[in-house]
Design an enzyme around this catalytic site. Structure first.
Site, PDB file in Angstrom:
ATOM      1  N   GLU A 184      58.106  73.992  11.505  1.00 53.63           N
ATOM      2  CA  GLU A 184      56.784  75.006  10.524  1.00 53.63           C
ATOM      3  C   GLU A 184      57.762  75.877   9.645  1.00 53.63           C
ATOM      4  OE1 GLU A 184      54.031  77.053  13.237  1.00 53.63           O
ATOM      5  OE2 GLU A 184      53.371  75.547  13.870  1.00 53.63           O
TER       6      GLU A 184
ATOM      7  N   GLU B 229      52.972  69.569  17.630  1.00 54.29           N
ATOM      8  CA  GLU B 229      51.212  70.469  18.068  1.00 54.29           C
ATOM      9  C   GLU B 229      49.928  70.646  17.814  1.00 54.29           C
ATOM     10  OE1 GLU B 229      52.516  74.444  17.324  1.00 54.29           O
ATOM     11  OE2 GLU B 229      53.998  73.905  17.544  1.00 54.29           O
TER      12      GLU B 229
END
Length: 516
Positions: free
Chosen positions: A200, A321
């Site tokens: 991320e 995710e």
């Protein structure tokens, strides 16, 4: 002519009854399986999991230490190990997540009592003693028979730190890092194939631009040597520009990238209105399933961008995710992301896994968040007790698809309508392995059974069997000290005849049909 007139009379009579009594005339749902077209492998890694240093996922959920009075194997919870082996977990991602980009791996090796502590700045601000590090993670993966997937620190780490971690784990050469590994008790290298380079990086991993991160990725990947499957930090949800930039810049050095990640969570309404995991009505049920189905659009649009730079689909889309994200359970630490897990979560898992299966030509790995005690977990623990969630049973049911060959399907079904909106009432995928065809079906409608006619082209089958996951109430979940409400049960399926089979899916259910 007389028969035609009689048929018309019957049809109009049915319409009249429908008008008078409010009955809706609907078409029969159909699913056609093209077994003769099966050629794409469903990677077992699509059924992967994610374990971050977050709440009680690692400490208390996986690892309790050798001195704990909770039964353990070298410090790992014995009950959790057994459950994961039974579920056939294929892959585990660690140490994060946001935690990965503050984790310095050398703090987590050597004698446990000599390791420095770390403050988990992302999740609750708690202090950890680093007793669960590289050796413990890889030991745990060997114990549960799962492939390890390690996420490197790009946000606050260095290229040297990352390359030395790869060397420490995978190298068999004589070097300072392999010498250090041997001093810490491991002579032979581990076979670790999957390495994520950052996490991320558009957010908690450094708040970078895609251009900056892509250049940084190429630098890190260059020095992480070996026969590795390197995964670039991809977009959040529908950031298509991020995907385009990553594919453009990494395609200049195609040998450096084997996968690009995608993160997408399902909320009740939005990031700021996540809703309750257990206290919801049909509106909460519908909105979550509706939002879950958006994954299909994300996969297809990101795949179309990847196709422009990688038409041969060499680079995998890694959904590392995904899952439901609701408000934490009342009275628990907000930073620990602990939530219960209902039948609704089982439907979310089944629908997502069906979508991943059907896009197995591009989706090569997926990791649900997270494995124990965090978000949409498959296992909950509390001191000596353990609970298997509805999501656990979906993964156990769907394990038949691991490394099977995907069967293309054509699905035509009724809509499930709520408050003027609608979604397809049925989700499905199919595969074949060792001569057995496995079909997984989800009925999204919480009030109505769905009849579906299956047609199998190119092959005849002699027998059929099935399993089902459902419960009387959409809010039902498994809890500590109580009998399970949601689990796997046998499901009666008639023997197919002339390549056809009819199945009635109970309301709010996940069903497996297997044909031999």
């Amino acid at each position: 002519m007389k028969n035609v007139i009689e048929m018309k009379k019957s049809y109009f009579l049915l319409l009249a009854f429908s008008f008078l009594f409010g009955i809706t005339v609907q078409g029969q749902s159909t699913l056609t399986l093209h077994t003769e077209q099966a050629k794409t492998k469903i990677n077992k890694e699509i059924y992967g999991h994610f374990a971050e240093h977050l709440g009680h996922c690692i400490y208390g959920g996986i690892y309790v230490g050798v001195d704990s009075d909770i039964p353990n194997i070298r410090g790992f919870r014995e009950d959790v190990v057994g459950a994961l082996q039974d579920m056939k977990i294929p892959l585990l991602r660690w140490p994060g997540g946001c935690f990965a980009d503050t984790y310095h791996w050398k703090d987590g090796i050597g004698p446990q009592h000599k390791r420095p502590s770390i403050v988990n700045v992302h999740w609750g601000g708690v202090t950890e003693d680093n007793s669960f590090g590289t050796h413990e993670f890889l030991d745990f993966c060997e114990l549960i028979h799962a492939e390890p997937y390690i996420n490197l620190n790009v946000g606050s780490g260095t290229v040297q730190e990352a390359s030395e971690w790869v060397e420490y784990v995978t190298s068999s050469n004589e070097s300072p890092m392999t010498k250090l590994r041997k001093e810490n008790g491991r002579d032979k290298p581990w076979d670790v194939k999957y390495w994520g380079i950052g996490n991320e990086n558009w957010g908690c991993g450094g708040n970078m631009t895609p251009e900056y991160y892509a250049d940084l990725y190429n630098r890190f990947a260059t020095y992480c040597r070996g026969n590795l499957y390197r995964i670039a930090g991809g977009p959040s949800v529908d950031d298509y520009n991020w995907m385009r930039v990553i594919m453009q810049k990494t395609s200049l050095h195609p040998y450096l990238v084997q996968g690009v990640s995608l993160h997408n969570y399902t909320f009740t309404t939005s990031w700021t209105d996540k809703g309750s995991a257990t206290d919801f009505d049909e509106g909460g049920w519908f909105s979550v399933l509706q939002n879950t189905l958006k994954m299909k659009t994300l996969i297809e649009r990101h795949s179309s961008i990847m196709d422009q730079y990688d038409p041969n689909k060499r680079v995998g889309l890694i959904v590392d995710e995904w899952g439901d994200w609701f408000n934490v359970e009342p009275g628990t630490n907000p930073g620990f992301l602990y939530q219960q897990n209902t039948l609704r979560d089982a439907l979310v898992a089944g629908i997502n896994l069906n979508m991943f299966n059907n896009h197995a030509d591009r989706v090569k790995m997926a990791n649900i968040a997270q494995m124990v005690n965090v978000l949409q977990s498959v296992i909950l623990t509390k001191e000596k007790e353990m609970v298997l969630t509805p999501t656990y049973y979906v993964f156990k049911m769907y394990s038949v698809h691991q490394d099977a060959t995907m069967i293309p399907v054509n699905l035509n079904c009724d809509d499930y309508e709520y408050n003027g909106q609608s979604v397809p009432a049925v989700s499905a995928s199919a595969s074949v392995k060792d001569g057995v065809v496995s079909i997984t079906l989800c009925n999204l409608n919480p009030e109505k059974a769905e009849s579906i006619d299956l047609t199998l082209t190119g092959q005849e089958f002699a027998s059929a069997s099935g399993q089902v996951i459902t419960s009387p109430n959409m809010n039902d979940y498994n809890d500590f000290g109580q009998n399970e409400k949601v689990a796997l049960k046998a499901f009666d399926v008639k023997k197919p005849k002339n390549g056809k089979l009819s199945v009635e899916l109970p309301s709010k259910s996940v069903v497996l049909v297997q044909l031999k």
